[in-house]
Structure formats: C-alpha cells, structure tokens
Motif scaffolding. Structure first.
Motif, PDB file in Angstrom:
ATOM      1  N   GLU A  72      36.979  29.414  60.813  1.00 58.02           N
ATOM      2  CA  GLU A  72      36.726  29.148  59.394  1.00 58.02           C
ATOM      3  C   GLU A  72      37.507  30.189  58.604  1.00 58.02           C
ATOM      4  O   GLU A  72      37.304  31.390  58.797  1.00 58.02           O
ATOM      5  CB  GLU A  72      35.240  29.233  59.070  1.00 58.02           C
ATOM      6  N   ILE A  73      38.404  29.728  57.735  1.00 55.53           N
ATOM      7  CA  ILE A  73      39.271  30.612  56.970  1.00 55.53           C
ATOM      8  C   ILE A  73      39.022  30.357  55.493  1.00 55.53           C
ATOM      9  O   ILE A  73      39.171  29.228  55.020  1.00 55.53           O
ATOM     10  CB  ILE A  73      40.770  30.373  57.288  1.00 55.53           C
ATOM     11  N   ARG A  74      38.636  31.406  54.760  1.00 55.34           N
ATOM     12  CA  ARG A  74      38.347  31.267  53.337  1.00 55.34           C
ATOM     13  C   ARG A  74      38.999  32.413  52.568  1.00 55.34           C
ATOM     14  O   ARG A  74      38.976  33.560  53.002  1.00 55.34           O
ATOM     15  CB  ARG A  74      36.842  31.289  53.064  1.00 55.34           C
ATOM     16  N   TYR A  75      39.563  32.053  51.414  1.00 53.56           N
ATOM     17  CA  TYR A  75      40.240  33.007  50.525  1.00 53.56           C
ATOM     18  C   TYR A  75      39.586  32.862  49.154  1.00 53.56           C
ATOM     19  O   TYR A  75      39.676  31.803  48.533  1.00 53.56           O
ATOM     20  CB  TYR A  75      41.728  32.672  50.488  1.00 53.56           C
ATOM     21  N   ILE A  76      38.934  33.915  48.689  1.00 55.29           N
ATOM     22  CA  ILE A  76      38.220  33.873  47.412  1.00 55.29           C
ATOM     23  C   ILE A  76      39.224  34.072  46.274  1.00 55.29           C
ATOM     24  O   ILE A  76      39.850  35.128  46.159  1.00 55.29           O
ATOM     25  CB  ILE A  76      37.097  34.935  47.352  1.00 55.29           C
ATOM     26  N   LEU A  77      39.363  33.043  45.448  1.00 55.11           N
ATOM     27  CA  LEU A  77      40.291  33.087  44.316  1.00 55.11           C
ATOM     28  C   LEU A  77      39.610  33.551  43.042  1.00 55.11           C
ATOM     29  O   LEU A  77      40.268  34.063  42.139  1.00 55.11           O
ATOM     30  CB  LEU A  77      40.911  31.703  44.100  1.00 55.11           C
ATOM     31  N   ASP A  78      38.294  33.378  42.962  1.00 57.47           N
ATOM     32  CA  ASP A  78      37.526  33.826  41.796  1.00 57.47           C
ATOM     33  C   ASP A  78      36.050  33.815  42.169  1.00 57.47           C
ATOM     34  O   ASP A  78      35.620  33.066  43.044  1.00 57.47           O
ATOM     35  CB  ASP A  78      37.776  32.907  40.595  1.00 57.47           C
ATOM     36  N   GLY A  79      35.278  34.643  41.498  1.00 59.63           N
ATOM     37  CA  GLY A  79      33.849  34.714  41.763  1.00 59.63           C
ATOM     38  C   GLY A  79      33.545  35.566  42.978  1.00 59.63           C
ATOM     39  O   GLY A  79      34.393  36.315  43.472  1.00 59.63           O
ATOM     40  N   GLN A  80      32.322  35.440  43.450  1.00 59.12           N
ATOM     41  CA  GLN A  80      31.843  36.224  44.578  1.00 59.12           C
ATOM     42  C   GLN A  80      30.871  35.389  45.396  1.00 59.12           C
ATOM     43  O   GLN A  80      30.275  34.456  44.885  1.00 59.12           O
ATOM     44  CB  GLN A  80      31.129  37.491  44.094  1.00 59.12           C
ATOM     45  N   ALA A  81      30.725  35.773  46.664  1.00 60.62           N
ATOM     46  CA  ALA A  81      29.810  35.074  47.553  1.00 60.62           C
ATOM     47  C   ALA A  81      29.578  35.947  48.788  1.00 60.62           C
ATOM     48  O   ALA A  81      30.173  37.016  48.923  1.00 60.62           O
ATOM     49  CB  ALA A  81      30.388  33.719  47.951  1.00 60.62           C
ATOM     50  N   LYS A 130      36.949  38.329  44.766  1.00 60.69           N
ATOM     51  CA  LYS A 130      38.280  37.821  44.450  1.00 60.69           C
ATOM     52  C   LYS A 130      39.333  38.601  45.228  1.00 60.69           C
ATOM     53  O   LYS A 130      39.350  39.830  45.219  1.00 60.69           O
ATOM     54  CB  LYS A 130      38.529  37.941  42.942  1.00 60.69           C
ATOM     55  N   GLY A 131      40.206  37.867  45.923  1.00 59.26           N
ATOM     56  CA  GLY A 131      41.284  38.480  46.691  1.00 59.26           C
ATOM     57  C   GLY A 131      40.980  38.654  48.172  1.00 59.26           C
ATOM     58  O   GLY A 131      41.871  38.968  48.950  1.00 59.26           O
ATOM     59  N   ASP A 132      39.726  38.444  48.588  1.00 52.02           N
ATOM     60  CA  ASP A 132      39.366  38.589  49.999  1.00 52.02           C
ATOM     61  C   ASP A 132      39.684  37.305  50.761  1.00 52.02           C
ATOM     62  O   ASP A 132      39.250  36.221  50.373  1.00 52.02           O
ATOM     63  CB  ASP A 132      37.871  38.892  50.166  1.00 52.02           C
ATOM     64  N   LEU A 133      40.435  37.448  51.855  1.00 54.99           N
ATOM     65  CA  LEU A 133      40.690  36.349  52.779  1.00 54.99           C
ATOM     66  C   LEU A 133      40.053  36.746  54.101  1.00 54.99           C
ATOM     67  O   LEU A 133      40.262  37.866  54.584  1.00 54.99           O
ATOM     68  CB  LEU A 133      42.189  36.118  52.949  1.00 54.99           C
ATOM     69  N   ILE A 134      39.251  35.843  54.661  1.00 57.87           N
ATOM     70  CA  ILE A 134      38.516  36.160  55.882  1.00 57.87           C
ATOM     71  C   ILE A 134      38.670  35.020  56.880  1.00 57.87           C
ATOM     72  O   ILE A 134      38.792  33.859  56.488  1.00 57.87           O
ATOM     73  CB  ILE A 134      37.025  36.415  55.562  1.00 57.87           C
ATOM     74  N   THR A 135      38.695  35.389  58.160  1.00 60.25           N
ATOM     75  CA  THR A 135      38.643  34.382  59.219  1.00 60.25           C
ATOM     76  C   THR A 135      37.422  34.665  60.081  1.00 60.25           C
ATOM     77  O   THR A 135      37.199  35.805  60.494  1.00 60.25           O
ATOM     78  CB  THR A 135      39.901  34.384  60.111  1.00 60.25           C
ATOM     79  N   LEU A 136      36.642  33.626  60.305  1.00 57.54           N
ATOM     80  CA  LEU A 136      35.503  33.690  61.219  1.00 57.54           C
ATOM     81  C   LEU A 136      35.907  32.887  62.451  1.00 57.54           C
ATOM     82  O   LEU A 136      36.341  31.741  62.323  1.00 57.54           O
ATOM     83  CB  LEU A 136      34.256  33.077  60.585  1.00 57.54           C
ATOM     84  N   PRO A 137      35.769  33.453  63.645  1.00 51.94           N
ATOM     85  CA  PRO A 137      36.243  32.758  64.834  1.00 51.94           C
ATOM     86  C   PRO A 137      35.390  31.538  65.182  1.00 51.94           C
ATOM     87  O   PRO A 137      34.188  31.505  64.913  1.00 51.94           O
ATOM     88  CB  PRO A 137      36.146  33.822  65.930  1.00 51.94           C
ATOM     89  N   ALA A 138      36.030  30.558  65.786  1.00 53.01           N
ATOM     90  CA  ALA A 138      35.302  29.402  66.301  1.00 53.01           C
ATOM     91  C   ALA A 138      34.205  29.905  67.231  1.00 53.01           C
ATOM     92  O   ALA A 138      34.428  30.823  68.016  1.00 53.01           O
ATOM     93  CB  ALA A 138      36.263  28.487  67.050  1.00 53.01           C
ATOM     94  N   GLY A 139      33.014  29.322  67.105  1.00 46.47           N
ATOM     95  CA  GLY A 139      31.911  29.674  67.994  1.00 46.47           C
ATOM     96  C   GLY A 139      30.979  30.756  67.491  1.00 46.47           C
ATOM     97  O   GLY A 139      29.927  30.980  68.080  1.00 46.47           O
ATOM     98  N   ILE A 140      31.329  31.463  66.389  1.00 46.12           N
ATOM     99  CA  ILE A 140      30.443  32.498  65.860  1.00 46.12           C
ATOM    100  C   ILE A 140      29.378  31.834  64.981  1.00 46.12           C
ATOM    101  O   ILE A 140      29.678  30.945  64.188  1.00 46.12           O
ATOM    102  CB  ILE A 140      31.206  33.587  65.064  1.00 46.12           C
ATOM    103  N   TYR A 141      28.127  32.243  65.166  1.00 46.01           N
ATOM    104  CA  TYR A 141      27.072  31.761  64.280  1.00 46.01           C
ATOM    105  C   TYR A 141      27.225  32.455  62.933  1.00 46.01           C
ATOM    106  O   TYR A 141      27.395  33.673  62.865  1.00 46.01           O
ATOM    107  CB  TYR A 141      25.693  32.046  64.855  1.00 46.01           C
ATOM    108  N   HIS A 142      27.170  31.661  61.881  1.00 49.59           N
ATOM    109  CA  HIS A 142      27.350  32.201  60.537  1.00 49.59           C
ATOM    110  C   HIS A 142      26.681  31.297  59.513  1.00 49.59           C
ATOM    111  O   HIS A 142      26.174  30.225  59.843  1.00 49.59           O
ATOM    112  CB  HIS A 142      28.839  32.363  60.217  1.00 49.59           C
ATOM    113  N   ASN A 174      26.176  32.263  41.000  1.00 54.95           N
ATOM    114  CA  ASN A 174      26.383  30.983  41.659  1.00 54.95           C
ATOM    115  C   ASN A 174      27.738  30.354  41.358  1.00 54.95           C
ATOM    116  O   ASN A 174      27.823  29.161  41.105  1.00 54.95           O
ATOM    117  CB  ASN A 174      25.267  30.004  41.294  1.00 54.95           C
ATOM    118  N   TYR A 175      28.799  31.143  41.404  1.00 60.59           N
ATOM    119  CA  TYR A 175      30.139  30.603  41.172  1.00 60.59           C
ATOM    120  C   TYR A 175      31.137  31.264  42.117  1.00 60.59           C
ATOM    121  O   TYR A 175      31.204  32.491  42.216  1.00 60.59           O
ATOM    122  CB  TYR A 175      30.604  30.848  39.736  1.00 60.59           C
TER     123      TYR A 175
END
Length: 188
Positions: free
Chosen positions: A95-104, A122-134, A151-152
């Motif tokens: 799972e690969i996500r790049y935060i363009l705005d807001g927070q989570a 904002k600006g954080d790109l993260i990869t979670l490996p296949a098979g990790i519980y999240h 909530n944005y």
C-alpha cells in the motif's frame, strides 16, 4: 519535520485522537523499516512535476496513480468508508500513499502485536508491505486554511500495475502473503 510514530494506548476513545502512551514511546524510522515500512519526505506543492517523485515511481515500478480526497463533502459514503479503512486488514500488494494535503494516521502492528501510530502530513510518502496488518484513520486537526474542521486528507495512491482494492480483514493469518510477510521479519 520528519515522520513521527509512536506506540499506541489501548483506549477505545475517538480513533482520530493521537492515542499516545504516557510517557510517550516513540518509534524510529529504523524500527519502521524493520517492519518493511518505508518513508520519503517530498514537496507536495510540486507533485505534478517533482523529479524526486518521478524517480521513486520509476525505481519502485509505481506505474498507476490516482488522487483521492477524503472528506465528508468529497467522498461518497464517507462514514462507511472510514469504518472500513479502520478495520484491521492486509493487502496482497504494497500500500503506497502520498499525502498531498491534510493529515491522517496509519496504524501498523509490530512483531509483538502492538499498534504503532504513524502521523502522516503533507509531503509524506509511505509504503506498507503486502501482508502487514494495518488500518487508516483521519486525525482531529482543524484545517483553517481550507475551512475543513479535521477529517480531511488528499492523497495520491500508487500501485505497481493495475490497482487492486481488495482488503482482507483480520484474521488472515493463513493467507500466503501474510505467511510470506511474517517469514520476512524473522531475520530482524
């Protein structure tokens, strides 16, 4: 500011709260890397032309990309989606996500089944490996600039090849991808 992560408390209070232990128990980037979680800090203001993002996409083979705005006014079935995002699950692909705005927040399980909360900005790109519980949830930060009251989040979703949106809720310990992930940790 770099990525911030910590071990979570076990409170059932609002999932959007930080849920830090007292005293706080931070988790380092190295500890996240040992779980297969990787992070880059990029300039989200130039994501459309960012050579650093382009290099990461090329190096990692992220050929598919789309953008999602997670807010009650932009995401159909918002409340139901948030509930499903917060169910503990895994995927067959990273799972690969790049935060363009807001927070989570992304929460991941460590090898001892403890929850680690990762604050995404904002600006954080993260990869979670296949098979990790999240799981994923919004935070409660008030966004004055965009007149959003928490909530944005606006995020880029990246995939290798065509996207697969299937989540496998826990328990999925007998799945091949979970077994492969657990085996990969045994050398750590």
């Amino acid at each position: 500011m770099g990525l911030v992560a910590w071990f979570m408390d076990s409170s059932e209070e609002d999932q959007r709260k930080p849920h830090k232990l007292t005293p706080d128990q931070p988790v380092s980037l190295e500890e996240l890397r040992q779980l297969g979680v990787f992070h880059w800090k990029l300039n989200a203001d130039i994501y459309e032309t960012d050579p650093e993002l382009e290099k990461i996409r090329k190096d990692q083979g992220y050929s598919y990309m789309d953008i999602i705005s997670i807010h009650k006014d932009t995401l159909p079935n918002y409340e139901e989606k948030l509930k499903s995002f917060f169910e503990e699950h895994l995927h067959l692909d990273d799972e690969i996500r790049y935060i363009l705005d807001g927070q989570a927040y992304f929460d991941v399980r460590d090898q001892e089944e403890r929850w680690i909360r990762i604050a995404m900005r904002k600006g954080d790109l993260i990869t979670l490996p296949a098979g990790i519980y999240h799981r994923f949830t919004m935070d409660e930060t008030v966004r004055i600039l965009h007149k959003c009251h928490g909530n944005y989040t606006k995020a880029m979703r990246l995939f290798v090849g065509e996207p697969v949106w299937k989540a496998y809720n826990r328990p999925a310990d007998d799945s091949d991808i979970r077994k492969k992930y657990v085996t990969s940790l045994q050398g750590c």
